[in-house]
Design an enzyme around this catalytic site. Structure first.
Site, short mmCIF file in Angstrom:
data_model
loop_
_atom_site.label_atom_id
_atom_site.label_comp_id
_atom_site.label_asym_id
_atom_site.label_seq_id
_atom_site.Cartn_x
_atom_site.Cartn_y
_atom_site.Cartn_z
N ASN A 1 -10.19 -2.83 2.03
CA ASN A 1 -10.29 -3.00 0.82
C ASN A 1 -11.26 -2.66 0.32
O ASN A 1 -12.69 -2.69 0.99
CB ASN A 1 -9.40 -3.76 0.32
CG ASN A 1 -8.28 -4.64 1.19
OD1 ASN A 1 -7.13 -3.16 0.99
ND2 ASN A 1 -7.42 -5.61 0.69
N HIS B 1 1.33 -1.29 0.19
CA HIS B 1 0.02 0.22 -0.42
C HIS B 1 0.93 1.35 -0.04
O HIS B 1 0.25 2.08 0.47
CB HIS B 1 -1.54 -0.16 0.54
CG HIS B 1 -2.04 -0.92 1.40
ND1 HIS B 1 -3.17 -0.75 0.97
CD2 HIS B 1 -1.88 -2.59 1.58
CE1 HIS B 1 -3.95 -2.03 1.12
NE2 HIS B 1 -3.22 -2.93 1.33
#
Ligand code: HDD
Length: 709
Positions: free
Chosen positions: A150, A77
């Protein structure tokens, strides 16, 4: 910032951050020690042409600081973008939880959200095929709560101990650090075919969910199972959802790949611009709740993070709304330094034994120690709770607090036992007293063994277009794998999800048809999984209005006004940025040129009429490319009067071959909207906007999915 909405609209966090804001406007430059600098362009030398002197403290400080400007990027990420906002509840959730921020619909809670891709480096492109992170920090009266989710509701693996394996497999290959920000390579698919539990999430990754149109148009999922605990101590299992009010929409594979080059910042620019324009992104918070007594009532294990709780079985209860209404002041200070952790919870929320979650509870705190350089990262302004912090944690690198007194231990008499633990009535966190009676084993539950049925549920739930896109994604991804055995194994593995899927993959990537496998007994589908059933709206959609000399000002103005009224955003695009003249002499300064923009960044294109305009446009190759690409990417394309005929030139798909003029009423076919001879363009604009709100016109080329030979 929007403050008319409710009592404290995210203000508490902004008030806390404001003393840290710096503004150098009109100030004299100084060193970090506050010494005024008389020259910052020349180093101190022995003579004008001489060597630089070590004595030059300003030079050394400036360069040293620069040398250390970067911190390690997140191990996953790394590329992300954040914004501030607030959360407000619709109705009290006191029946289910005692969490303070979920009690009173009049209270607003400040939030900070960071969206991200998973695989790529910090500088990689936004629109790659990947999972998107959707991490929310609630600055509550009980301290910080993080929902680190997510945009895909399931995960690749069931146990956190496999996280380094999946990440090593999906990241660029270690010998040559190629390819960047993509799963389309050998090591990822090698891991997949050897790890059947990945099947369900890989289906989502190959679907349109993995190439969102915008951060504002994707769902968020907490993924892991948590608990809600009410004031009576009753616990229930819970999964968290974010539902965007603009619906869930995606790009096309080809569009996403081209955008990676034309505008690598497409998603962050989109979020930033939307907030600056006052088009605040909104997401409703939903919860799926399962009673403890129902823990074993389903044909999947509710602790297995590779499973959804089908919304038709366990409805999502919508409980509130989050609005993102302020961009950051400084990307590094806020977005880069924010530290999320699923272990950040508040009284009224607790963990489950989901083995992925259990590992996550450790990993996030740990990773910040190297990323943010020590244990005091919680003192960085963006990470501070809005409530006071008191404990005996001391020292460490970059300590910002100046603790007074000689006591930093507990228990003590010297400071009357301060700071003292709070009991439950005073808001002290007490872990849910779950009874666990078991052997200590390194093993996985039998109830986690079904890896394909929900992957099939997902496939069954897709529309023909969505299925065609999934097959196309497999062709690109598995087709990029060099090792033939791995490629064959991909087709073979996904035949377990659906035989026709395995066959269509095999055809596209040049491997043998998969052997027939025992039929999967999943016959159900879930409407909630298909993007076809999502909210459709023209709000905030971006339209290019192509203009050259001789354009019809009435058509341009009507379209711009109607788009604005519908909440859409329009830009005029021309051959250059020089002012152009309309057919009645009106001057217009284009917003963009064909050099500074591309059809890729718009949802639709409109070409106004005007006889000379049509001539100017017909001679322009950029216009043809622009329109062709928009048509190819299934976007709404409109033209009026003389420009309508021009579309015939670019009509490779034969979409307007039966257009014989429109006699004042809008003519529509698969998102192509034409008009000729109308005095009033408003009805036409309404139809154009109606087509625009459909997002894309998948019917345009749907007759080309590859079928098995
Ligand atoms: Fe993770 C970051 C989401 C499994 C270890 N993860 C990270 C971020 C998101 C997620 C959104 C970025 C946060 C930010 O914007 O700063 N991760 C998930 C979800 C998972 C998941 C939804 C499955 C349910 N993650 C997962 C596991 C592990 C990690 C199983 C390790 C055992 N994740 C991390 C990390 C990161 C991270 C290494 C990298 C940067 C950071 O934490 O702060 O600790």
């Amino acid at each position: 910032m929007d403050t008319n909405n409710s009592v404290d609209t995210g203000r508490k966090k902004m008030d806390q951050l404001s003393p840290y804001l710096e503004n150098d406007m009109g100030q004299k430059a100084t060193t970090d020690n506050g010494l005024k600098i008389s020259n910052t362009d020349d180093s101190l030398k022995l003579g004008e042409r001489g060597p630089t002197l070590l004595e030059d403290f300003h030079f050394r400080q400036k360069i040293t600081h620069f040398d250390h400007e970067r911190i390690p990027e997140r191990v996953v990420h790394a590329r992300g973008f954040g914004a501030h906002g607030f959360f407000q509840l619709y109705e009290s959730m006191s029946e289910y939880t005692k969490a303070k921020f979920l009690q009173d619909p009049n209270l607003t809670t400040p939030v900070f959200v960071r969206f991200s891709t998973v695989v790529g480096s910090r500088g990689s492109a936004d629109t790659v095929r990947d999972v998107r992170g959707f991490a929310t920090k609630f600055y509550t009266e009980d301290g910080n709560l993080d929902i680190v989710g997510n945009n895909i509701p399931v995960f690749f693996i069931q146990d956190a101990i496999k996280f380094p394996d999946i990440v090593h497999a999906i990241k660029p290959e270690p010998h040559n650090e190629v390819p960047q920000a993509t799963s389309a390579h050998d090591t990822f698919w090698d891991f997949v075919v050897n790890t059947p539990e990945t099947a369900h999430m890989v289906m989502w990754l190959m679907s349109d969910r993995a190439i969102p149109r915008s951060f504002r148009m994707m769902e968020g999922f907490g993924v892991n199972t948590f608990r809600l605990i009410n004031a009576q101590g009753q616990a229930r299992f819970v999964k968290f959802h974010w539902k965007p009010l603009l619906g869930v929409h995606s790009l096309l594979r080809d569009e996403a790949q081209r955008l990676s080059g034309k505008d690598p910042d497409f998603h962050r620019r989109d979020l930033w611009d939307a907030i600056e324009q006052g088009n605040y992104p909104e997401y409703e918070l939903g919860v799926q709740i399962i009673e403890e007594s129902q823990e074993f009532s389903f044909d999947f294990d509710i602790l297995d993070p590779t499973k959804v709780w089908p919304e038709e079985l366990i409805p999502v209860k919508i409980i509130g709304k989050m609005t993102l209404n302020k961009n950051v002041d400084n990307f590094f200070a806020e977005t880069e330094q924010v530290a999320f952790c699923p272990a950040n919870i508040v009284p009224g929320i607790d963990f489950s034994n989901d083995p992925l979650l259990q590992g996550r509870l450790f990993s996030y705190e740990d990773t910040q120690l190297s990323r943010l350089g020590g244990p005091n990262f919680r003192q960085i302004p963006i990470n501070r709770p809005v409530v006071p912090v008191h404990n005996d944690q001391r020292d460490g690198g970059h300590q910002m607090r100046i603790h007074q007194g000689n006591v930093s231990y507990f228990p003590n008499m010297l400071a009357q036992n301060s700071p003292s633990p709070a009991d439950e009535a005073e808001g002290g966190f007490v872990h849910y007293a779950e009874r666990v009676d078991a052997h200590k084993v390194r093993a996985r539950s039998q109830s986690f063994r079904d890896h394909f049925r929900q992957a099939t549920l997902f496939w069954n739930s897709m529309s023909p277009t969505e299925k065609a896109h999934i097959v196309d994604a497999f062709h690109y991804e598995a087709g990029s794998v060099k090792n033939k055995e791995v490629k064959q194994a991909v087709a073979d593995m996904f035949a377990h999800v659906a035989p026709e899927l395995g066959e269509q993959i095999a055809v596209g990537i040049g491997v043998n048809r998969p052997p027939s496998v025992p039929a999967n007994d999943m016959k159900a589908s879930s409407a909630a999984l298909s993007q076809e059933n999502t909210i459709k709206s023209a709000r905030t959609r971006k339209v290019a209005v192509l203009v050259e000399n001789g354009f019809c000002p009435l058509a341009v103005n009507t379209m711009l006004n109607e788009l604005k009224a519908a909440g859409a955003v329009a830009e005029t695009v021309s051959s250059s940025l020089a002012p152009i003249t309309g057919k009645d002499g009106t001057m217009l300064e284009p917003n963009k040129s064909f050099v500074t923009t591309s059809s890729l960044v718009y949802d639709a294109v409109f070409i106004p009429g005007g006889a000379n305009h049509a001539d100017a446009i017909s001679q322009n190759i950029d216009v043809r490319l622009f329109i062709n690409e928009a048509l190819r990417h299934m976007k709404t394309v409109g033209a009026a009067d003389e420009a309508a005929e021009l579309l015939l030139m670019t009509d490779a798909a034969g979409l307007i071959s039966n257009f014989t003029g429109s006699e004042g009423t809008p003519w529509v076919n698969q998102g192509v909207v034409l008009i000729q001879g109308a005095d009033n363009l408003q009805p036409y604009c309404a139809e154009f906007i109606n087509q625009l709100s459909g997002h894309r016109h998948w019917g345009r080329l749907i007759d080309y999915p590859i079928t098995a030979a």
